[in-house]
Design an enzyme around this catalytic site. Structure first.
Site, PDB file in Angstrom:
ATOM      1  N   ALA A  51      38.327  35.892  37.552  1.00  0.00           N
ATOM      2  CA  ALA A  51      38.168  36.197  38.986  1.00  0.00           C
ATOM      3  C   ALA A  51      37.168  37.311  39.250  1.00  0.00           C
ATOM      4  O   ALA A  51      36.747  37.493  40.386  1.00  0.00           O
ATOM      5  CB  ALA A  51      39.528  36.575  39.571  1.00  0.00           C
ATOM      6  N   LYS A  78      34.926  37.697  44.687  1.00  0.00           N
ATOM      7  CA  LYS A  78      34.661  39.122  44.430  1.00  0.00           C
ATOM      8  C   LYS A  78      33.204  39.346  44.073  1.00  0.00           C
ATOM      9  O   LYS A  78      32.578  40.264  44.582  1.00  0.00           O
ATOM     10  CB  LYS A  78      35.529  39.647  43.293  1.00  0.00           C
ATOM     11  CG  LYS A  78      36.849  38.978  43.126  1.00  0.00           C
ATOM     12  CD  LYS A  78      37.931  39.566  43.985  1.00  0.00           C
ATOM     13  CE  LYS A  78      39.220  38.797  43.781  1.00  0.00           C
ATOM     14  NZ  LYS A  78      40.346  39.330  44.466  1.00  0.00           N
ATOM     15  N   TRP A  89      48.736  39.610  37.682  1.00  0.00           N
ATOM     16  CA  TRP A  89      48.581  39.386  39.122  1.00  0.00           C
ATOM     17  C   TRP A  89      49.900  38.785  39.634  1.00  0.00           C
ATOM     18  O   TRP A  89      50.398  37.813  39.046  1.00  0.00           O
ATOM     19  CB  TRP A  89      47.424  38.412  39.347  1.00  0.00           C
ATOM     20  CG  TRP A  89      47.065  38.188  40.778  1.00  0.00           C
ATOM     21  CD1 TRP A  89      46.950  39.135  41.766  1.00  0.00           C
ATOM     22  CD2 TRP A  89      46.754  36.931  41.385  1.00  0.00           C
ATOM     23  NE1 TRP A  89      46.579  38.547  42.945  1.00  0.00           N
ATOM     24  CE2 TRP A  89      46.459  37.194  42.745  1.00  0.00           C
ATOM     25  CE3 TRP A  89      46.680  35.622  40.924  1.00  0.00           C
ATOM     26  CZ2 TRP A  89      46.097  36.186  43.640  1.00  0.00           C
ATOM     27  CZ3 TRP A  89      46.324  34.621  41.800  1.00  0.00           C
ATOM     28  CH2 TRP A  89      46.037  34.902  43.148  1.00  0.00           C
ATOM     29  N   ASP A 129      41.762  32.878  33.695  1.00  0.00           N
ATOM     30  CA  ASP A 129      41.535  33.273  35.079  1.00  0.00           C
ATOM     31  C   ASP A 129      40.358  34.243  35.082  1.00  0.00           C
ATOM     32  O   ASP A 129      40.463  35.376  34.613  1.00  0.00           O
ATOM     33  CB  ASP A 129      42.814  33.941  35.621  1.00  0.00           C
ATOM     34  CG  ASP A 129      42.723  34.227  37.118  1.00  0.00           C
ATOM     35  OD1 ASP A 129      41.622  34.115  37.680  1.00  0.00           O
ATOM     36  OD2 ASP A 129      43.761  34.573  37.710  1.00  0.00           O
TER      37      ASP A 129
HETATM   38  C1  LMR Z   1      44.281  41.431  44.351  1.00  0.00           C
HETATM   39  O1  LMR Z   1      44.911  41.326  43.295  1.00  0.00           O
HETATM   40  O2  LMR Z   1      44.277  42.458  45.039  1.00  0.00           O
HETATM   41  C2  LMR Z   1      43.429  40.283  44.797  1.00  0.00           C
HETATM   42  O3  LMR Z   1      43.410  39.286  43.832  1.00  0.00           O
HETATM   43  C3  LMR Z   1      43.815  39.773  46.137  1.00  0.00           C
HETATM   44  C4  LMR Z   1      45.014  38.893  46.118  1.00  0.00           C
HETATM   45  O4  LMR Z   1      44.892  37.755  46.578  1.00  0.00           O
HETATM   46  O5  LMR Z   1      46.071  39.313  45.664  1.00  0.00           O
END
Ligand code: LMR
Length: 396
Positions: free
Chosen positions: A217, A250, A134, A215
């Protein structure tokens, strides 16, 4: 007259904007009605909407009827909310008194707080991050003053985890270094560790005295709530100290309400209490108190048996849709077959930057420059057009 130059905000260096935020802005600005937004990670249903879950809507109504005050709750946020999440996230560790929690603004707030806590305890810790990841992970670690060590996590040609490279990185890390791990639904690749790989990673992390920061998420959007948390729970089995950064954004579809939780485990209750005192002070400095509405809504869902059951059913529907769309894309072309074997909202397409840009310019299809796309970013109607455009791009 002073002969020194007065410091000024004008002296700030330019900032490269976050790639995902930049993509959202680009897509929003595109007037073409047929545009397909598979950029940011937001679930869309068969008709292309990001619905408010039934259970969430009902809970919001109950909350509206029942909530008598919006007075401050304190830096911990909604304590009952965090308590109700314990069995969902921690499973067999739910009653472990060495694990304490607090509500955070989204999973991002929890990751940041976790990194900051580690930095306070051990400023020399390096954060091992598999790439790609990310895009916000490395700057968050660096923002806490921690050095980032990257290792290759994904073999983009073979579409598999580069497990040997991951193990080599963990095995050469120093005790106290942070292993930042994606709990499930790896962002951006969709390539999760299998149970055997989790087992090996957990053993190395424990043996080498690394600090696991997980993490989590996308819990529930991969294989199931328990299955998606098993990696994190295995880490808790093996390690005296660990941090889990969890998000409900999410799995409750409450993205903009920013609903997250930080779980901190140390070897004994006293150390956990001390760590939490630091965490609470850090939270106080950064946001003072977390926003209430999302957490209060999740609490209302989970505190009501029928609503909680309905939420689980809605989560299963989202997960099934993700996996159905994955299978459909995978069937379209042998070069895309790997997508069926990955998990969560994201996979990476075998496209060059030029091909990604051409999809944007010629077909109004918006995905990250890396080729990451949101499997459930588009409606069922748009899916054939998306698949055809991707195949055309791959054919060159
Ligand atoms: C993403 O990776 O699209 C999500 O986690 C939204 C973000 O905050 O980047």
């Amino acid at each position: 007259m002073l002969d020194t130059v007065q410091p000024s905000l004008a002296a700030l260096p330019p900032v490269e904007s976050d790639s995902l935020l930049a993509l959202i802005a680009l897509c929003n600005a595109d007037p073409r009605p047929e545009k397909i937004d598979v950029g940011v990670g937001v679930y869309r249903d068969a008709v292309g909407n990001t619905p408010i879950l039934r259970s969430v809507k009902k809970a919001e109504k109950l909350l509206w009827e029942r909530q008598r005050s919006k007075g401050y709750l304190g830096s911990r946020g909604d304590v009952r909310f965090a308590q109700l999440l314990r069995p969902i996230v921690l499973g067999r560790h739910a009653d472990d008194a060495r694990i304490d929690t607090l509500q955070t603004p989204g999973g991002c707030g929890a990751v940041r707080l976790g990194l900051q806590l580690i930095a306070a305890a051990n400023p020399a810790a390096r954060v091992l991050i598999g790439t790609p990841t990310w895009p916000n992970h490395p700057p968050m670690a660096e923002g806490c003053g921690l050095e980032v060590v990257r290792y290759p996590f994904y073999d983009a040609d073979r579409r598999v985890v580069r497990f040997d490279a991951m193990i080599a990185a963990l095995e050469t890390a120093r005790p106290g270094d942070v292993a930042l791990l994606h709990g499930c639904c790896h962002n951006p690749t969709g390539a999760d560790l299998d149970p055997q790989q989790w087992h090996t990673v957990t053993r190395i992390v424990a043996e080498r005295g690394l600090f696991p920061l997980i993490d989590l998420a996308y819990q529930g959007l991969g294989r199931g709530l328990d299955e998606d948390a098993e990696g994190a729970r295995g880490i808790l089995d093996a390690c005296d100290e660990a941090i889990i950064a969890q998000s409900c954004d999410k799995n409750f579809g409450m993205y903009r309400d920013r609903v997250g939780t930080l779980f901190v485990k140390t070897a004994d209750r006293d150390s956990t209490a001390k760590a939490m005192a630091h965490v609470l002070q850090m939270a106080r400095e950064m946001w003072s108190m977390p926003p209430d509405h999302g957490a209060a809504t999740v609490r209302t869902v989970l505190d009501d048996e029928a609503l909680a059951a309905d939420w689980r059913a809605e989560l299963a529907t989202m997960r099934e849709r993700i996996n159905t769309v994955r299978a459909e894309i995978a069937r379209a072309d042998p070069r895309l077959a790997y997508i069926a074997g990955q998990y969560g909202m994201f996979s990476m397409l075998p496209l060059t930057l030029e091909q990604v840009r051409a999809l944007r310019d010629q077909h109004a299809i918006y995905m990250a420059d890396s080729g990451r796309f949101n499997v459930v970013g588009m409606s069922d109607d748009a899916l054939p057009r998306f698949i055809a455009a991707v195949i055309e791009a791959m054919d060159g």
